[in-house]
Design an enzyme around this catalytic site. Structure first.
Site, PDB file in Angstrom:
ATOM      1  N   GLY A 290      -5.247  -4.519   7.071  1.00 40.43           N
ATOM      2  CA  GLY A 290      -6.375  -3.599   7.009  1.00 40.43           C
ATOM      3  C   GLY A 290      -7.485  -3.921   7.980  1.00 40.43           C
TER       4      GLY A 290
ATOM      5  N   GLY B  85     -10.655  -2.639   2.403  1.00 38.73           N
ATOM      6  CA  GLY B  85      -9.769  -2.606   3.565  1.00 38.73           C
ATOM      7  C   GLY B  85      -9.782  -1.234   4.224  1.00 38.73           C
ATOM      8  N   ASP B  86      -8.733  -0.946   5.001  1.00 40.95           N
ATOM      9  CA  ASP B  86      -8.711   0.307   5.748  1.00 40.95           C
ATOM     10  C   ASP B  86      -8.443   1.529   4.880  1.00 40.95           C
ATOM     11  OD1 ASP B  86      -5.994  -0.916   5.558  1.00 40.95           O
ATOM     12  OD2 ASP B  86      -5.407   1.005   6.427  1.00 40.95           O
TER      13      ASP B  86
ATOM     14  N   THR C  61      -0.902   1.702   6.862  1.00 42.88           N
ATOM     15  CA  THR C  61      -0.624   0.561   5.984  1.00 42.88           C
ATOM     16  C   THR C  61      -0.436  -0.684   6.837  1.00 42.88           C
ATOM     17  OG1 THR C  61       1.032  -0.402   4.492  1.00 42.88           O
ATOM     18  CG2 THR C  61       1.797   1.311   5.984  1.00 42.88           C
ATOM     19  N   GLY C  62      -0.784  -1.834   6.276  1.00 44.41           N
ATOM     20  CA  GLY C  62      -0.610  -3.078   7.030  1.00 44.41           C
ATOM     21  C   GLY C  62      -1.870  -3.909   6.969  1.00 44.41           C
TER      22      GLY C  62
ATOM     23  N   ARG D  81     -14.008  -6.908  -1.350  1.00 44.83           N
ATOM     24  CA  ARG D  81     -13.424  -6.577  -0.042  1.00 44.83           C
ATOM     25  C   ARG D  81     -12.914  -5.134  -0.039  1.00 44.83           C
ATOM     26  NH1 ARG D  81      -7.845  -5.069   1.703  1.00 44.83           N
ATOM     27  NH2 ARG D  81      -7.630  -5.758   3.852  1.00 44.83           N
TER      28      ARG D  81
ATOM     29  N   THR E  38       0.860  -1.190   0.000  1.00 40.62           N
ATOM     30  CA  THR E  38       0.000   0.000   0.000  1.00 40.62           C
ATOM     31  C   THR E  38       0.892   1.234   0.000  1.00 40.62           C
ATOM     32  OG1 THR E  38      -1.751  -1.118   1.202  1.00 40.62           O
ATOM     33  CG2 THR E  38      -1.666   1.283   1.445  1.00 40.62           C
TER      34      THR E  38
END
Lengths: 301, 301
Positions: free
Chosen positions: A220, A196-197, A217-218, A194, A166
């Site tokens: 989510g 994510g964050d 980042t990481g 899906r 990301t």
């Protein structure tokens, strides 16, 4: 005091160490993005322009999981997410499940400025991109052989997805306004649809002059439950923590308590920068008018 | 001390006052939802079960803008959003742009419990609903004549959408665990693909035992920028405010400062309930083991 920080994702390292030359390619890509953003700030452009410019460079760079180089979904497609937020006005824009827009971050900004909404997803978002005459590409434009191999390997092994790549940027401009932008392809083998964050305002992306600008980042699913980006900002606003204290707490206490791995970059109005992660590595870079200029991948740069 | 609170949306009032009998229908519907949720809590069920049950009743009730009775989009379709969150574990599930699932809140819960993700949107989410054998309905199942008329009127007059009718529930169970659920059809005439605050964890929906469970309603684009639901919870966690103080601040200071209108319902582990709004009205109800039992629409019940 102008400043910009960027990331190219937090995650775990590939098991086989790539040759040293490969890392040089990442460093050069991060440097190009930093330079694009910083050059705008240096000539008086807004932090919003700077973070968009930096993220566009990273979206075009196939090494990172955003724009070109995005991971494959379970169905072998690409679904891209992005968000931007303006810390001066708290205006925000976000897009999700994008398959044909070259620069999702630019679309997120148009959503913010011209749609009357904060978030658009899927075909509705793409139809808005066409109305706005943003650059449309064929879905296979995002393909890279490395990501296809990752996807095929993951399918065969049923391994959990490696979360990484990301991209994001945070900046403060010469007027003291902060802004944040984040863009991603999500996680390898993710289920169709899906989100994510990254495009969730408050989770992957947040900015408020009263606190700071944040891009996360990481993993989510954990960053969402932690509302990681807003939390860094809220701790500054409500507890008067510094940007470093706030970012440290959110990653090493709040996210860690949930069992999640990831990182944040953040910058406040004074140009103070935090780069925190609890994953094995985070591709990152920072450049400030005070003379700080770094690019790093590991825990110790 | 078990407690449950529900809302049927915050917003502005119709210009023509409906006949008194019409309000009785709303009251009866809110009472049925409260009763469904409270009955579960009273026999020891989890707060998660209680908020889902209450929201399912409201989704089936055509008077509210969630499930059956959802508003029409600009394209004359329905696109439904929902979320749930478990305050004991911070697990969360959310869905967006759903066109054919009778109970979006039930799908959000399946996403939380069985998908490995927090949020799914569009056809990917619907395909997951089919896998999970949730009830699928034809898109016109959500149609009501009243909503169609609203949509047609809005198209002709180019008036801004009336925001109202989102539904939500918050509860605390006999083990002291809180949970929140929210479900909506969005705003009349919204652009295809628009996602509002409802399914965004931290904006329309949030729950943490350390703070409270929150469900928001109102002008989604402002509630997102305010990260309204998390903010109520965060003020309790970080500033040690009561649930009433926190909800009051988020609606009357934070949301109002952005120019937004809406409301929140919230409950903490001790069973303290807050119902705050700065819009003209908020359909709402509360029932607690301490004997509080109210249903109200206006500023003064």
């Amino acid at each position: 005091m102008i400043a910009i920080a960027i990331h190219g994702g937090a995650g775990s390292l590939p098991k086989a160490a790539p040759d040293p030359g490969a890392w040089e390619g990442y460093r050069a890509a991060l440097d190009a993005a930093l330079t694009a953003g910083y050059a705008l700030l240096a000539r008086g452009a807004s932090s919003l322009d700077a973070v968009e410019a930096a993220v566009r460079v990273l979206e075009d760079e196939p090494r990172f999981n955003a724009g070109r180089g995005a991971v494959f979904t379970a169905d072998g497609e690409h679904e891209l997410d992005a968000a931007v937020m303006d810390g001066a006005t708290l205006a925000a824009g976000a897009v999700a499940n994008i398959r044909c827009v070259r620069h999702p971050v630019a679309l997120a900004r148009r959503v913010m400025e011209r749609s009357g909404h904060v978030m658009l997803a899927g075909p509705g978002a793409e139809s808005f991109a066409r109305e706005q005459q943003l650059e449309i590409v064929a879905p296979h434009w995002f393909d890279t052989e490395e990501r296809r191999t990752e996807w095929l390997t993951q399918r065969q092994s049923a391994q959990p997805a490696r979360e990484s790549g990301t991209v994001g940027a945070v900046a403060v401009d010469s007027e003291g306004n902060v802004a944040a932008a984040t863009s991603t392809g999500g996680t390898t083998g993710k289920r169709a649809g899906r989100i994510g964050d990254t495009p969730l305002i408050g989770s992957g992306t947040y900015a408020a002059n009263a606190g700071c600008a944040v891009s996360a980042t990481g993993q989510g699913e954990y960053l969402i439950r932690a509302t990681a980006a807003r939390e860094v900002c809220a701790r500054m606003e409500l507890l008067r923590e510094s940007v470093s204290q706030a970012a440290h707490h959110v990653i090493h206490s709040r996210l860690a308590a949930l069992g999640g791995r990831g990182g944040v970059i953040a910058v406040d109005r004074a140009g103070a920068v935090a780069l925190e992660f609890n994953s094995e590595c985070m591709f990152r870079g920072v450049r400030t008018a005070a003379g700080r200029r770094e690019i790093a991948v590991w825990g110790l740069a």
